[in-house]
Design a protein around this motif. Structure first.
Motif, PDB file in Angstrom:
ATOM      1  N   GLY A   1     142.158 113.733  55.596  1.00 50.17           N
ATOM      2  CA  GLY A   1     142.934 112.962  54.642  1.00 50.17           C
ATOM      3  C   GLY A   1     144.299 112.623  55.213  1.00 50.17           C
ATOM      4  N   PHE A   2     144.973 111.661  54.600  1.00 46.73           N
ATOM      5  CA  PHE A   2     146.340 111.344  55.032  1.00 46.73           C
ATOM      6  C   PHE A   2     147.108 110.688  53.900  1.00 46.73           C
ATOM      7  N   THR A   3     148.428 110.701  54.048  1.00 50.30           N
ATOM      8  CA  THR A   3     149.334 110.089  53.074  1.00 50.30           C
ATOM      9  C   THR A   3     150.162 109.018  53.760  1.00 50.30           C
ATOM     10  N   ILE A   4     150.234 107.861  53.128  1.00 48.96           N
ATOM     11  CA  ILE A   4     151.173 106.811  53.542  1.00 48.96           C
ATOM     12  C   ILE A   4     152.305 106.821  52.517  1.00 48.96           C
ATOM     13  N   PHE A   5     153.504 107.162  52.981  1.00 50.69           N
ATOM     14  CA  PHE A   5     154.636 107.336  52.071  1.00 50.69           C
ATOM     15  C   PHE A   5     155.638 106.215  52.298  1.00 50.69           C
ATOM     16  N   PHE A   6     155.666 105.254  51.347  1.00 46.09           N
ATOM     17  CA  PHE A   6     156.628 104.149  51.411  1.00 46.09           C
ATOM     18  C   PHE A   6     157.957 104.596  50.818  1.00 46.09           C
ATOM     19  N   THR A   7     159.044 104.123  51.392  1.00 45.21           N
ATOM     20  CA  THR A   7     160.368 104.332  50.825  1.00 45.21           C
ATOM     21  C   THR A   7     161.206 103.083  51.082  1.00 45.21           C
ATOM     22  N   GLY A   8     162.044 102.753  50.139  1.00 48.11           N
ATOM     23  CA  GLY A   8     162.882 101.562  50.290  1.00 48.11           C
ATOM     24  C   GLY A   8     163.543 101.210  48.965  1.00 48.11           C
ATOM     25  N   LEU A   9     164.475 100.287  49.010  1.00 44.27           N
ATOM     26  CA  LEU A   9     165.215  99.886  47.813  1.00 44.27           C
ATOM     27  C   LEU A   9     164.317  99.217  46.783  1.00 44.27           C
ATOM     28  N   SER A  10     164.775  99.207  45.549  1.00 42.00           N
ATOM     29  CA  SER A  10     164.076  98.466  44.501  1.00 42.00           C
ATOM     30  C   SER A  10     164.009  96.993  44.893  1.00 42.00           C
ATOM     31  N   GLY A  11     162.820  96.429  44.813  1.00 42.37           N
ATOM     32  CA  GLY A  11     162.652  95.023  45.178  1.00 42.37           C
ATOM     33  C   GLY A  11     162.400  94.784  46.651  1.00 42.37           C
ATOM     34  N   SER A  12     162.273  95.845  47.440  1.00 43.25           N
ATOM     35  CA  SER A  12     162.081  95.675  48.883  1.00 43.25           C
ATOM     36  C   SER A  12     160.673  95.234  49.246  1.00 43.25           C
ATOM     37  N   GLY A  13     159.706  95.405  48.328  1.00 44.98           N
ATOM     38  CA  GLY A  13     158.329  94.985  48.601  1.00 44.98           C
ATOM     39  C   GLY A  13     157.366  96.151  48.781  1.00 44.98           C
ATOM     40  N   LYS A  14     157.802  97.359  48.467  1.00 44.56           N
ATOM     41  CA  LYS A  14     156.953  98.538  48.657  1.00 44.56           C
ATOM     42  C   LYS A  14     155.632  98.425  47.899  1.00 44.56           C
ATOM     43  N   SER A  15     155.718  98.131  46.602  1.00 49.32           N
ATOM     44  CA  SER A  15     154.522  98.105  45.761  1.00 49.32           C
ATOM     45  C   SER A  15     153.553  97.017  46.198  1.00 49.32           C
ATOM     46  N   THR A  16     154.094  95.881  46.584  1.00 51.91           N
ATOM     47  CA  THR A  16     153.235  94.770  47.004  1.00 51.91           C
ATOM     48  C   THR A  16     152.458  95.135  48.263  1.00 51.91           C
ATOM     49  N   ILE A  17     153.165  95.714  49.255  1.00 49.64           N
ATOM     50  CA  ILE A  17     152.493  96.120  50.489  1.00 49.64           C
ATOM     51  C   ILE A  17     151.499  97.236  50.204  1.00 49.64           C
ATOM     52  N   ALA A  18     151.903  98.176  49.359  1.00 47.82           N
ATOM     53  CA  ALA A  18     151.030  99.314  49.041  1.00 47.82           C
ATOM     54  C   ALA A  18     149.733  98.837  48.407  1.00 47.82           C
ATOM     55  N   ASN A  19     149.812  97.863  47.501  1.00 48.38           N
ATOM     56  CA  ASN A  19     148.604  97.315  46.877  1.00 48.38           C
ATOM     57  C   ASN A  19     147.725  96.604  47.893  1.00 48.38           C
ATOM     58  N   ALA A  20     148.354  95.833  48.794  1.00 47.26           N
ATOM     59  CA  ALA A  20     147.579  95.150  49.837  1.00 47.26           C
ATOM     60  C   ALA A  20     146.894  96.163  50.748  1.00 47.26           C
ATOM     61  N   LEU A  21     147.612  97.222  51.096  1.00 46.32           N
ATOM     62  CA  LEU A  21     147.044  98.258  51.959  1.00 46.32           C
ATOM     63  C   LEU A  21     145.897  98.975  51.253  1.00 46.32           C
ATOM     64  N   MET A  22     146.068  99.266  49.964  1.00 44.36           N
ATOM     65  CA  MET A  22     145.012  99.941  49.215  1.00 44.36           C
ATOM     66  C   MET A  22     143.713  99.142  49.246  1.00 44.36           C
ATOM     67  N   VAL A  23     143.811  97.839  49.047  1.00 41.13           N
ATOM     68  CA  VAL A  23     142.617  96.990  49.049  1.00 41.13           C
ATOM     69  C   VAL A  23     141.935  97.027  50.413  1.00 41.13           C
ATOM     70  N   LYS A  24     142.719  96.963  51.475  1.00 40.10           N
ATOM     71  CA  LYS A  24     142.136  96.986  52.822  1.00 40.10           C
ATOM     72  C   LYS A  24     141.449  98.331  53.105  1.00 40.10           C
ATOM     73  N   LEU A  25     142.045  99.411  52.635  1.00 38.62           N
ATOM     74  CA  LEU A  25     141.433 100.720  52.854  1.00 38.62           C
ATOM     75  C   LEU A  25     140.185 100.903  51.991  1.00 38.62           C
ATOM     76  N   LEU A  26     140.182 100.334  50.799  1.00 41.56           N
ATOM     77  CA  LEU A  26     138.978 100.357  49.971  1.00 41.56           C
ATOM     78  C   LEU A  26     137.868  99.538  50.614  1.00 41.56           C
ATOM     79  N   GLU A  27     138.223  98.459  51.264  1.00 39.06           N
ATOM     80  CA  GLU A  27     137.240  97.676  52.004  1.00 39.06           C
ATOM     81  C   GLU A  27     136.617  98.508  53.120  1.00 39.06           C
ATOM     82  N   ASP A  28     137.461  99.316  53.791  1.00 38.67           N
ATOM     83  CA  ASP A  28     136.968 100.184  54.868  1.00 38.67           C
ATOM     84  C   ASP A  28     135.969 101.201  54.320  1.00 38.67           C
ATOM     85  N   GLY A  29     136.280 101.795  53.162  1.00 41.85           N
ATOM     86  CA  GLY A  29     135.328 102.640  52.459  1.00 41.85           C
ATOM     87  C   GLY A  29     135.088 104.021  53.039  1.00 41.85           C
ATOM     88  N   SER A  30     135.891 104.457  54.005  1.00 41.67           N
ATOM     89  CA  SER A  30     135.619 105.758  54.639  1.00 41.67           C
ATOM     90  C   SER A  30     136.071 106.939  53.789  1.00 41.67           C
TER      91      SER A  30
END
Length: 570
Positions: A395-424
């Protein structure tokens, strides 16, 4: 090696009350202020109560603490190298006074002991670190604990034990000093050489310990530490199963295995003296001291904290006083042409010496590569592979940090979809706003509550990682100390990658649909990160992304490439 002598017969300071007095103390303790013991304090208390830390009769008072810190001796002159202290927070220290009695409880609230307070004081932690560990560099695990985890005040006083701490694991392998001394007497073991370890045993260790016992004409005690060791060490459950397999390789009736519930400090030379005194209390006559014994590795500049033979040199200085004989660790190497392990200094110029470093062994384990049988036993390797699979199965953790409005949530959602596509692996997104709603709805935005929020996120992520899933965390996480705590909690369990979304604050303000930055600048919102509350920029993030220059899709793709490079994705 060393003159013949009886097993240690010094007085054991067992601190448990007789049963009828313990029952009375339990009733009284209902009115005492209670302190919930940390994992390290519970280890220390266990060994104080059962006599392993003899001659101590409690957590050190101020005079003994300073004497041990400065000169490795109690005030009465007895050799003791390690400060054993009960650290508490400022609030608790302020709520009790000298002469009070406090109740010491485990994590489930069970009363283990009571302590009559002799001293309460705020230690100089920098001085303690320098004198005890020889450094104030907090890459040293004990210095890190001292500076960042230990309470601000110490309480010293004598203990009264009322309940033996409960450990559900490996009960038959947990012995008190009195029990182990009795076992040695029953078996007729007059000389016993102890081997300290916090790592799995391989063939070289078996050969080393067997030779040490044979040369000393002694029996062998393998006594691994199962309390707290160096962060990142292999868990003790796996190690004990490995030790049991290796025990099969020793001649019957010559060797025994017993577990030591010690919280190591990794203090090098001082720790070697401490380990020897503990083993003497357990009835041992000889103690194996390794190269860089109990050393934590290198400092932040890449230099070893301690010299390779500092521990052996200090041991020699006190060997006669301690009345336990040092057996120096010999480097064992495998000689292929002779198909056996030999001390390195006994090999010849024509011998073909094979070597597999600890780093290389861990790399092969992490990548699922072959480990030669000359290095370790197949059953040991099997246990280690089962507990520590290759990175692409961890298992692993991807830990985003940054200011409000920096784009953390948007990137995190995009990454989640790509990892779900991988399915491992299963994937969980712990977004800042979602966590606030479901886990931390009662919390404010004070520094204390922000830290508590990050602690909760880190805990959930650690459980996901431990169970070989993927946790994506996307809080602001403005404080370096809390980010470090989350990393330290997760890295022993799997992978951890910090992603600093370093979008400039001007861009974040332009994107602010809720008008939070404008309200913060107008003073309507207080304590807003980046305006009137600091954001501590990460110094060692694995990935740095500026979303003013990179789209969310490309940012997520860059993270995937990094995961592949580190071996977490195939």
């Amino acid at each position: 090696m060393g003159a013949f002598k009886e097993p240690h017969g010094g007085e054991l300071k067992e601190l448990y009350l007789p049963e009828h007095l313990a029952d009375e103390e339990k009733i009284k303790a209902k009115d005492y202020p209670s302190w919930d013991l940390t994992p390290r304090q519970l280890c220390d208390l266990d060994l104080l109560l059962n006599g392993a830390f003899s001659p101590l009769e409690g957590f050190l008072n101020k005079a003994d603490y300073e004497s041990v810190r400065d000169g490795m001796r109690l005030v009465n002159g007895v050799l003791w190298p390690m400060p054993i202290t009960l650290d508490v927070n400022e609030d608790f220290a302020g709520s009790v006074a000298e002469g009070d009695t406090i109740a010491l409880r485990d994590a489930e609230g069970v009363l283990i002991a009571t302590l009559e307070i002799e001293d309460i004081w705020a230690p100089n932690k920098e001085e303690e670190a320098e004198k005890v560990f020889g450094t104030t560099d907090d890459t040293h695990p004990a210095v890190n604990y001292l500076f960042h985890k230990a309470g601000s005040h110490y309480i010293g006083g004598k203990l009264r034990g009322v309940e033996v701490p409960t450990f559900y694991d490996f009960k038959l392998l947990r012995d008190t000093p009195a029990e182990l001394r009795g076992k040695f007497r029953k078996l007729g073991w007059r000389k016993v050489v102890a081997f300290q370890t916090r790592n799995p045993l391989h063939r070289a260790h078996q050969e080393l310990t067997f030779r040490a016992a044979r040369e000393c004409e002694a029996n062998l005690l393998i006594q691994p530490v199962v309390g707290m060791t160096k962060p990142g060490d292999i868990d003790h459950f796996t190690r004990v199963r490995c030790y049991e397999h290796v025990l099969e390789q020793y001649p019957e009736q010559t060797t025994t295995l017993s577990l030591l519930n010690l919280a190591m400090r990794m203090a090098g030379p001082r720790e070697a003296i401490w380990h020897a005194l503990i083993r003497k209390n357990y009835g041992c006559t000889h103690f194996i001291v390794g190269r860089d014994h109990a050393g934590p590795g290198n400092d932040r500049d890449g230099n070893p904290f301690y010299g390779p033979y500092d521990a052996q040199d200090l041991f020699k200085e006190f060997e006669e006083e301690m009345d336990i004989t040092m057996v120096p660790f010999k480097l064992m190497v495998y000689v292929e042409n002779k198909a056996e392990y030999m001390p390195a200094d006994e090999t010849g110029p024509t011998d073909k010496v094979l070597n597999l470093s600890g780093t290389e062994f861990r790399r092969r384990l992490a990548e699922g590569l072959d480990i030669p049988e000359w290095f370790s036993y197949p059953k040991v390797v099997e246990e280690l592979r089962r507990a520590h699979p290759p990175k692409h199965k961890q298992g692993f953790t991807i830990f985003f940090t940054g200011l409000s409005g920096s784009g953390k949530s948007t990137i995190a959602n995009a990454l989640m979809v790509k990892l779900l596509e991988d399915g491992s692996r299963p994937v969980t997104l712990l977004d800042g706003d979602v966590v606030r709603k479901n886990l931390s709805s009662e919390l404010t935005f004070s520094e204390e509550h922000r830290n508590l929020n990050i602690q909760r996120i880190g805990y959930v992520a650690s459980e996901i990682t431990k169970n070989r899933g993927i946790a994506i965390c996307a809080p602001i996480a403005p404080y370096a100390k809390m980010r470090r705590q989350v990393r330290e909690a997760i890295e022993p369990l799997g992978g951890f990658l910090e992603v600093h979304v370093a979008t400039p604050i001007e861009v974040c303000e332009e994107r602010d649909r809720k008008g939070l930055y404008a309200k913060a600048r107008a003073g309507i919102i207080k304590g807003f990160t980046g305006i009137d509350d600091p954001y501590e920029v990460p110094e060692n993030a694995e990935i740095v992304i500026d979303t003013s220059e990179l789209s969310p899709d490309l940012a997520a793709h860059r993270i995937l490439i990094t995961l592949e490079k580190h071996g977490y994705l195939k």
